[in-house]
Design a protein around this motif. Structure first.
Motif, PDB file in Angstrom:
ATOM      1  N   ARG A 233       0.827  -1.205   0.000  1.00  0.00           N
ATOM      2  CA  ARG A 233       0.000   0.000   0.000  1.00  0.00           C
ATOM      3  C   ARG A 233       0.866   1.262   0.000  1.00  0.00           C
ATOM      4  NH1 ARG A 233      -3.559  -3.435   3.108  1.00  0.00           N
ATOM      5  NH2 ARG A 233      -2.269  -3.116   4.957  1.00  0.00           N
ATOM      6  N   ALA A 234       1.982   1.226   0.726  1.00  0.00           N
ATOM      7  CA  ALA A 234       2.854   2.397   0.776  1.00  0.00           C
ATOM      8  C   ALA A 234       3.428   2.718  -0.596  1.00  0.00           C
ATOM      9  CB  ALA A 234       3.983   2.171   1.780  1.00  0.00           C
ATOM     10  N   LEU A 235       3.887   1.690  -1.320  1.00  0.00           N
ATOM     11  CA  LEU A 235       4.444   1.912  -2.651  1.00  0.00           C
ATOM     12  C   LEU A 235       3.366   2.391  -3.618  1.00  0.00           C
ATOM     13  CD1 LEU A 235       6.942   1.731  -4.472  1.00  0.00           C
ATOM     14  CD2 LEU A 235       6.355  -0.675  -4.911  1.00  0.00           C
ATOM     15  N   LEU A 236       2.187   1.792  -3.549  1.00  0.00           N
ATOM     16  CA  LEU A 236       1.088   2.207  -4.423  1.00  0.00           C
ATOM     17  C   LEU A 236       0.614   3.614  -4.089  1.00  0.00           C
ATOM     18  CD1 LEU A 236      -0.842  -1.174  -4.436  1.00  0.00           C
ATOM     19  CD2 LEU A 236       0.152  -0.070  -6.454  1.00  0.00           C
ATOM     20  N   SER A 237       0.648   3.985  -2.814  1.00  0.00           N
ATOM     21  CA  SER A 237       0.280   5.351  -2.428  1.00  0.00           C
ATOM     22  C   SER A 237       1.259   6.360  -2.996  1.00  0.00           C
ATOM     23  CB  SER A 237       0.232   5.478  -0.899  1.00  0.00           C
ATOM     24  OG  SER A 237      -0.823   4.716  -0.359  1.00  0.00           O
ATOM     25  N   GLY A 238       2.553   5.993  -2.998  1.00  0.00           N
ATOM     26  CA  GLY A 238       3.542   6.869  -3.609  1.00  0.00           C
ATOM     27  C   GLY A 238       3.324   7.016  -5.096  1.00  0.00           C
ATOM     28  N   LEU A 239       3.000   5.905  -5.762  1.00  0.00           N
ATOM     29  CA  LEU A 239       2.699   5.952  -7.193  1.00  0.00           C
ATOM     30  C   LEU A 239       1.465   6.807  -7.455  1.00  0.00           C
ATOM     31  CD1 LEU A 239       2.861   5.109 -10.158  1.00  0.00           C
ATOM     32  CD2 LEU A 239       1.794   2.919  -9.524  1.00  0.00           C
ATOM     33  N   TYR A 240       0.453   6.632  -6.644  1.00  0.00           N
ATOM     34  CA  TYR A 240      -0.779   7.404  -6.808  1.00  0.00           C
ATOM     35  C   TYR A 240      -0.504   8.900  -6.687  1.00  0.00           C
ATOM     36  CZ  TYR A 240      -5.646   8.835  -5.964  1.00  0.00           C
ATOM     37  OH  TYR A 240      -6.884   9.440  -6.029  1.00  0.00           O
ATOM     38  N   ALA A 241       0.270   9.280  -5.683  1.00  0.00           N
ATOM     39  CA  ALA A 241       0.603  10.700  -5.495  1.00  0.00           C
ATOM     40  C   ALA A 241       1.400  11.236  -6.679  1.00  0.00           C
ATOM     41  CB  ALA A 241       1.392  10.882  -4.193  1.00  0.00           C
ATOM     42  N   ALA A 242       2.331  10.423  -7.193  1.00  0.00           N
ATOM     43  CA  ALA A 242       3.139  10.863  -8.338  1.00  0.00           C
ATOM     44  C   ALA A 242       2.284  11.014  -9.592  1.00  0.00           C
ATOM     45  CB  ALA A 242       4.271   9.867  -8.583  1.00  0.00           C
ATOM     46  N   LEU A 243       1.350  10.105  -9.798  1.00  0.00           N
ATOM     47  CA  LEU A 243       0.442  10.214 -10.952  1.00  0.00           C
ATOM     48  C   LEU A 243      -0.415  11.470 -10.839  1.00  0.00           C
ATOM     49  CD1 LEU A 243      -0.727   6.490 -11.322  1.00  0.00           C
ATOM     50  CD2 LEU A 243       0.774   7.751 -12.889  1.00  0.00           C
ATOM     51  N   ASN A 244      -0.860  11.780  -9.613  1.00  0.00           N
ATOM     52  CA  ASN A 244      -1.671  12.977  -9.427  1.00  0.00           C
ATOM     53  C   ASN A 244      -0.885  14.245  -9.745  1.00  0.00           C
ATOM     54  OD1 ASN A 244      -3.976  11.589  -8.599  1.00  0.00           O
ATOM     55  ND2 ASN A 244      -3.322  11.556  -6.467  1.00  0.00           N
ATOM     56  N   GLU A 245       0.419  14.220  -9.508  1.00  0.00           N
ATOM     57  CA  GLU A 245       1.241  15.386  -9.796  1.00  0.00           C
ATOM     58  C   GLU A 245       1.484  15.571 -11.288  1.00  0.00           C
ATOM     59  OE1 GLU A 245       4.880  15.308  -7.673  1.00  0.00           O
ATOM     60  OE2 GLU A 245       3.966  15.506  -5.688  1.00  0.00           O
ATOM     61  N   GLN A 246       1.655  14.477 -12.007  1.00  0.00           N
ATOM     62  CA  GLN A 246       2.061  14.580 -13.414  1.00  0.00           C
ATOM     63  C   GLN A 246       0.899  14.524 -14.403  1.00  0.00           C
ATOM     64  OE1 GLN A 246       5.392  12.706 -15.130  1.00  0.00           O
ATOM     65  NE2 GLN A 246       6.656  12.737 -13.285  1.00  0.00           N
ATOM     66  N   LEU A 247      -0.172  13.823 -14.064  1.00  0.00           N
ATOM     67  CA  LEU A 247      -1.289  13.712 -14.999  1.00  0.00           C
ATOM     68  C   LEU A 247      -2.232  14.897 -14.860  1.00  0.00           C
ATOM     69  CD1 LEU A 247      -2.167   9.918 -14.604  1.00  0.00           C
ATOM     70  CD2 LEU A 247      -1.006  11.001 -16.546  1.00  0.00           C
ATOM     71  N   PRO A 248      -2.891  15.293 -15.928  1.00  0.00           N
ATOM     72  CA  PRO A 248      -3.901  16.353 -15.822  1.00  0.00           C
ATOM     73  C   PRO A 248      -4.997  15.938 -14.856  1.00  0.00           C
ATOM     74  CG  PRO A 248      -3.353  15.903 -18.117  1.00  0.00           C
ATOM     75  CD  PRO A 248      -2.722  14.811 -17.319  1.00  0.00           C
ATOM     76  N   ALA A 249      -5.570  16.905 -14.162  1.00  0.00           N
ATOM     77  CA  ALA A 249      -6.603  16.611 -13.181  1.00  0.00           C
ATOM     78  C   ALA A 249      -7.931  16.293 -13.853  1.00  0.00           C
ATOM     79  CB  ALA A 249      -6.773  17.795 -12.237  1.00  0.00           C
ATOM     80  N   GLY A 250      -8.717  15.462 -13.183  1.00  0.00           N
ATOM     81  CA  GLY A 250     -10.081  15.186 -13.599  1.00  0.00           C
ATOM     82  C   GLY A 250     -10.218  14.682 -15.020  1.00  0.00           C
ATOM     83  N   ASP A 251     -11.224  15.201 -15.715  1.00  0.00           N
ATOM     84  CA  ASP A 251     -11.547  14.731 -17.063  1.00  0.00           C
ATOM     85  C   ASP A 251     -10.584  15.237 -18.122  1.00  0.00           C
ATOM     86  OD1 ASP A 251     -13.729  13.332 -16.092  1.00  0.00           O
ATOM     87  OD2 ASP A 251     -15.092  15.039 -16.337  1.00  0.00           O
ATOM     88  N   ALA A 252      -9.630  16.085 -17.734  1.00  0.00           N
ATOM     89  CA  ALA A 252      -8.620  16.539 -18.692  1.00  0.00           C
ATOM     90  C   ALA A 252      -7.634  15.423 -19.034  1.00  0.00           C
ATOM     91  CB  ALA A 252      -7.864  17.747 -18.139  1.00  0.00           C
ATOM     92  N   ALA A 253      -7.546  14.409 -18.183  1.00  0.00           N
ATOM     93  CA  ALA A 253      -6.679  13.264 -18.451  1.00  0.00           C
ATOM     94  C   ALA A 253      -7.314  12.365 -19.502  1.00  0.00           C
ATOM     95  CB  ALA A 253      -6.437  12.476 -17.168  1.00  0.00           C
ATOM     96  N   THR A 254      -6.481  11.651 -20.259  1.00  0.00           N
ATOM     97  CA  THR A 254      -7.019  10.660 -21.192  1.00  0.00           C
ATOM     98  C   THR A 254      -7.712   9.562 -20.401  1.00  0.00           C
ATOM     99  OG1 THR A 254      -5.024   9.290 -21.181  1.00  0.00           O
ATOM    100  CG2 THR A 254      -5.122  11.110 -22.782  1.00  0.00           C
ATOM    101  N   ALA A 255      -8.588   8.827 -21.058  1.00  0.00           N
ATOM    102  CA  ALA A 255      -9.307   7.747 -20.367  1.00  0.00           C
ATOM    103  C   ALA A 255      -8.343   6.712 -19.818  1.00  0.00           C
ATOM    104  CB  ALA A 255     -10.303   7.098 -21.326  1.00  0.00           C
ATOM    105  N   GLU A 256      -7.298   6.395 -20.589  1.00  0.00           N
ATOM    106  CA  GLU A 256      -6.328   5.401 -20.117  1.00  0.00           C
ATOM    107  C   GLU A 256      -5.637   5.891 -18.842  1.00  0.00           C
ATOM    108  OE1 GLU A 256      -7.053   4.967 -24.393  1.00  0.00           O
ATOM    109  OE2 GLU A 256      -6.301   6.655 -23.212  1.00  0.00           O
ATOM    110  N   ALA A 257      -5.271   7.168 -18.819  1.00  0.00           N
ATOM    111  CA  ALA A 257      -4.610   7.734 -17.641  1.00  0.00           C
ATOM    112  C   ALA A 257      -5.573   7.827 -16.470  1.00  0.00           C
ATOM    113  CB  ALA A 257      -4.047   9.107 -17.973  1.00  0.00           C
ATOM    114  N   LYS A 258      -6.806   8.213 -16.730  1.00  0.00           N
ATOM    115  CA  LYS A 258      -7.791   8.350 -15.653  1.00  0.00           C
ATOM    116  C   LYS A 258      -8.054   7.024 -14.967  1.00  0.00           C
ATOM    117  CE  LYS A 258     -12.238   8.819 -16.547  1.00  0.00           C
ATOM    118  NZ  LYS A 258     -13.540   9.426 -16.933  1.00  0.00           N
TER     119      LYS A 258
END
Length: 301
Positions: A110-135
């Motif tokens: 969970r700790a590693l996945l939480s770090g990945l989740y936080a990193a994705l939130n920083e780099q990917l566009p927020a909300g519906d601005a992200a592609t479906a694959e990224a979302k």
């Protein structure tokens, strides 16, 4: 769905893989490469994430119209999800890479996945601005990052608005922020509730009156009303205290890249913020109910 693990500072307890035991210089070189490498192209997104020398590799691609295959490999574990966004049905699974047998999600996973989740939130566009694959990658990772040890990784998640999930966007005023015209204006939602051994497993007893949205924090914690005074911390199974904090009622750990405020996510928050830890078995039913919200509920803003 919460709490967001302190991924960088967390002590790693390994699920499938063991802790690295190489020479100090090797470990230091690995830690120097910590971070997210992300590749986006037509029809897919992939990459790798390293945290304290431990790596996760991930991918998400459209396999047919409106259907996405998500995969994350980390700690000797493979997590897979086939997300059918058209019909609101997902098949999720997790297994040990070496044996192909079922496994469990532990604290280090969970700790590693939480770090990945936080990193994705920083780099990917927020909300519906992200592609479906990224979302759907972000949403699946956010769901796995909160997955309790006692819930099977192999399961089917089905979502349908009004039945699978109930939106609470109107309670997260001003885009969920306690600023501007919303500063000091409360919009309480009753009730964030769960059942456990306190109160004889009666969910009508274990309730919080929650201020939904991203409001205020005290050293990473939240506030609760005691008499006429706001105190920092979390009340332990009080009966209907007023509470507010970071993104209460919002799907995902912490304040993720999506903005779904739902009834089931609020109840999950009301469990893990009311005397229980993220992976508490007493919150398993709230986690399971909120899973379809995490994957399929639309963004509120």
């Amino acid at each position: 769905m919460r709490k967001f693990l302190g991924a960088v500072a967390a002590v790693m307890l390994w699920g499938c893989g063991g802790q690295s035991s190489g020479p100090v210089g090797t470990q230091d070189a690995a830690r120097a490469a910590d971070g997210l490498e992300l590749t986006q192209e037509a029809g897919g997104v992939s990459g790798r994430f390293t945290q304290e020398g431990v790596e996760a590799r991930f991918s998400s691609k459209q396999v047919e119209q409106g259907v996405y295959r998500v995969e994350v490999r980390q700690n000797g574990m493979t997590l897979t999800g086939l997300v059918d966004a058209v019909n609101g049905v997902s098949s999720l699974d997790g297994f040990a890479e070496e044996s192909g047998q079922g496994t469990q999600m532990l604290d280090g996973d969970r700790a590693l996945l939480s770090g990945l989740y936080a990193a994705l939130n920083e780099q990917l566009p927020a909300g519906d601005a992200a592609t479906a694959e990224a979302k759907y990658l972000r949403r699946a990772v956010g769901l796995w990052a909160q997955h309790p040890t006692t819930v099977e990784l192999q399961r089917t998640v089905m979502g349908e608005q009004g039945r699978g999930y109930t939106m609470l966007c109107s309670y997260a005023k001003c885009n969920g922020s306690w600023t501007g015209s919303c500063g000091g204006v409360y919009n309480w939602y009753s009730y964030a509730k769960h059942d456990c051994q306190h109160g004889g497993f009666d969910a009508t007893i274990n309730q919080q009156i929650a201020q939904l949205g991203d409001h205020t924090t005290c050293s990473g914690d939240e506030y609760y009303l005691s008499g006429s005074t706001w105190l920092c911390g979390e009340p332990d199974h009080w009966s209907r205290p007023k509470v507010m904090g970071i993104c209460f009622g919002r799907c995902g750990g912490g304040c993720g890249g999506d903005t779904q405020y739902t009834l089931d996510a609020t109840n999950h928050d009301g469990c893990v913020r009311n005397g229980h830890a993220l992976a508490s078995a007493y919150c398993d039913d709230q986690f399971a109910s909120a899973s379809d919200d995490e994957l399929y509920a639309p963004n509120c803003y």
